[in-house]
Write a protein that holds these residues in place. Structure first.
Motif, PDB file in Angstrom:
ATOM      1  N   LEU A   1       0.940  -1.274   0.093  1.00 37.37           N
ATOM      2  CA  LEU A   1       0.016   0.085  -0.035  1.00 37.37           C
ATOM      3  C   LEU A   1       0.975   1.258  -0.002  1.00 37.37           C
ATOM      4  N   ASN A   2       1.948   1.227   0.847  1.00 35.53           N
ATOM      5  CA  ASN A   2       2.978   2.345   0.960  1.00 35.53           C
ATOM      6  C   ASN A   2       3.306   2.714  -0.699  1.00 35.53           C
ATOM      7  N   ARG A   3       3.811   1.559  -1.245  1.00 30.22           N
ATOM      8  CA  ARG A   3       3.941   1.709  -2.748  1.00 30.22           C
ATOM      9  C   ARG A   3       3.087   2.441  -3.556  1.00 30.22           C
ATOM     10  N   GLY A   4       2.114   1.943  -3.363  1.00 32.56           N
ATOM     11  CA  GLY A   4       0.888   2.288  -4.052  1.00 32.56           C
ATOM     12  C   GLY A   4       0.695   3.828  -3.943  1.00 32.56           C
ATOM     13  N   VAL A   5       0.746   4.413  -2.677  1.00 32.94           N
ATOM     14  CA  VAL A   5       0.422   5.487  -2.328  1.00 32.94           C
ATOM     15  C   VAL A   5       1.635   6.530  -2.907  1.00 32.94           C
TER      16      VAL A   5
ATOM     17  N   VAL B   1       0.050  12.076   8.132  1.00 28.97           N
ATOM     18  CA  VAL B   1       0.212  10.960   8.981  1.00 28.97           C
ATOM     19  C   VAL B   1       1.364   9.908   8.645  1.00 28.97           C
ATOM     20  N   GLY B   2       1.347  10.155   7.533  1.00 32.32           N
ATOM     21  CA  GLY B   2       2.777   9.172   6.971  1.00 32.32           C
ATOM     22  C   GLY B   2       2.419   7.839   6.601  1.00 32.32           C
ATOM     23  N   PRO B   3       3.401   7.079   6.054  1.00 26.70           N
ATOM     24  CA  PRO B   3       3.091   5.487   5.539  1.00 26.70           C
ATOM     25  C   PRO B   3       2.667   4.707   6.487  1.00 26.70           C
ATOM     26  N   LEU B   4       2.094   3.677   6.328  1.00 24.92           N
ATOM     27  CA  LEU B   4       1.852   2.367   7.159  1.00 24.92           C
ATOM     28  C   LEU B   4       3.029   2.050   7.754  1.00 24.92           C
ATOM     29  N   ALA B   5       2.865   1.630   9.081  1.00 27.43           N
ATOM     30  CA  ALA B   5       4.118   0.953   9.569  1.00 27.43           C
ATOM     31  C   ALA B   5       4.236  -0.533   8.907  1.00 27.43           C
TER      32      ALA B   5
ATOM     33  N   ALA C   1      -3.180   8.786  12.871  1.00 25.55           N
ATOM     34  CA  ALA C   1      -4.250  10.001  12.418  1.00 25.55           C
ATOM     35  C   ALA C   1      -4.634  10.782  13.292  1.00 25.55           C
ATOM     36  N   ARG C   2      -5.309  10.124  14.509  1.00 25.71           N
ATOM     37  CA  ARG C   2      -6.085  10.793  15.453  1.00 25.71           C
ATOM     38  C   ARG C   2      -4.875  11.835  16.111  1.00 25.71           C
ATOM     39  N   THR C   3      -3.785  11.313  16.445  1.00 24.90           N
ATOM     40  CA  THR C   3      -2.734  12.341  16.799  1.00 24.90           C
ATOM     41  C   THR C   3      -2.522  13.278  15.949  1.00 24.90           C
ATOM     42  N   ALA C   4      -2.490  13.204  14.751  1.00 22.45           N
ATOM     43  CA  ALA C   4      -2.258  14.057  13.494  1.00 22.45           C
ATOM     44  C   ALA C   4      -3.775  15.091  13.534  1.00 22.45           C
ATOM     45  N   ASP C   5      -4.342  14.754  14.085  1.00 21.39           N
ATOM     46  CA  ASP C   5      -5.799  15.824  14.056  1.00 21.39           C
ATOM     47  C   ASP C   5      -6.270  15.911  12.671  1.00 21.39           C
ATOM     48  N   VAL C   6      -6.382  14.513  11.938  1.00 22.24           N
ATOM     49  CA  VAL C   6      -7.055  14.466  10.858  1.00 22.24           C
ATOM     50  C   VAL C   6      -8.663  14.627  11.143  1.00 22.24           C
ATOM     51  N   ARG C   7      -9.287  15.595  10.517  1.00 22.68           N
ATOM     52  CA  ARG C   7     -10.516  15.893  10.523  1.00 22.68           C
ATOM     53  C   ARG C   7     -11.452  14.937   9.670  1.00 22.68           C
ATOM     54  N   THR C   8     -12.197  14.194  10.354  1.00 20.09           N
ATOM     55  CA  THR C   8     -12.950  13.102   9.613  1.00 20.09           C
ATOM     56  C   THR C   8     -14.586  13.473   9.711  1.00 20.09           C
ATOM     57  N   ALA C   9     -15.121  12.846   8.822  1.00 21.79           N
ATOM     58  CA  ALA C   9     -16.507  12.702   8.851  1.00 21.79           C
ATOM     59  C   ALA C   9     -17.092  11.379   8.268  1.00 21.79           C
ATOM     60  N   ASP C  10     -18.395  11.096   8.678  1.00 28.31           N
ATOM     61  CA  ASP C  10     -18.958   9.803   8.205  1.00 28.31           C
ATOM     62  C   ASP C  10     -20.149   9.957   7.241  1.00 28.31           C
TER      63      ASP C  10
END
Length: 242
Positions: free
Chosen positions: A86-90, A173-177, A192-201
């Motif tokens: 997934l990191n390579r795809g991103v 947030v950065g790549p997946l571990a 992502a929570r630590t990075a304060d990504v604003r989300t909606a559902d």
């Protein structure tokens, strides 16, 4: 994952599906990969770019991908795990928005459209999550089907299959571990929570998870507890330092 109080970062409203890159990682997925890709390219509003990263398949996955040669860009690598794929795809994606799907799951027909609409709303979220359902793969015989219990009710989950996210938020947030077998998704969402990504559902079902006995969570069950303990520990450390 809604952001903490503070200065709002104004984002451009992006609603055009051609600005979306859909990313799919696969290893030995010959049986289900075509159905997964059909659910992506057959969207009511298809993405502008589809990237498939083949993580060292040894089965007929390459042949299953051939019919999609004009619709998807296929990248191949030595086996390194889903997170690395997934990191390579991103890294290869050119879209301003990123969406994801597991190689054995499917999107619902309006999956992308409903999330794009919400992402373009006036409150300008950085990521939108929909709901997911589970189903037992229909080719399983009755004995195999009885091994699984599946709740058919739609569930709201923060996972990659249900997420549409702005590229700049993902990069923040950065790549997946890559040191987790099955915990990379949970770890990334914690970050992502630590990075304060604003989300909606959205209330819509956007993905359907196939249960078939070869799911990573089934095959790597022994590793699950180890990974989750490490993820929780890392999450606590991030909270203490924030």
């Amino acid at each position: 994952m809604a952001g903490r109080a503070g200065r709002k970062i104004v984002q451009p409203v992006v609603s055009e599906p051609d600005r979306v890159t859909a990313i799919l990682a696969v290893r030995d997925g010959e049986r289900y990969i075509a159905e997964a890709l059909e659910s992506i390219v057959g969207q009511s509003t298809p993405p502008g770019e589809v990237i498939v990263v083949d993580d060292g398949s040894t089965d007929a996955t390459p042949a299953a991908l051939e019919p999609f040669a004009e619709q998807a860009r296929v990248m191949r690598q030595e086996p390194a795990g889903v997170a690395a794929a997934l990191n390579r795809g991103v890294a290869a994606a050119t879209g301003e928005l990123l969406a994801f799907l597991d190689a054995d799951d499917v999107w619902t027909p309006n999956s992308l459209a409903c999330r794009l609409d919400r992402l373009a709303a006036s409150d300008e979220p950085e990521a939108v999550f929909g709901r997911i359902t589970q189903f037992i793969s229909p080719e399983l015989d009755p004995a195999a089907r009885r091994r699984f219990r599946v709740d058919p009710a739609p569930a709201h989950v923060t996972m990659f299959q249900t997420m549409l996210i702005r590229r700049n938020a993902f990069d923040r947030v950065g790549p997946l571990a890559t040191d987790y077998v099955i915990g990379a998704n949970i770890d990334w969402m914690s970050r992502a929570r630590t990075a304060d990504v604003r989300t909606a559902d959205v209330p819509d079902v956007v993905a359907c998870r196939r249960i078939h006995g070869s799911n990573v969570g089934v095959r790597a069950r022994d590793r699950q507890t180890v990974d989750l303990v490490q993820v929780v520990r890392a999450h606590r450390l991030r909270n203490l330092s924030s």
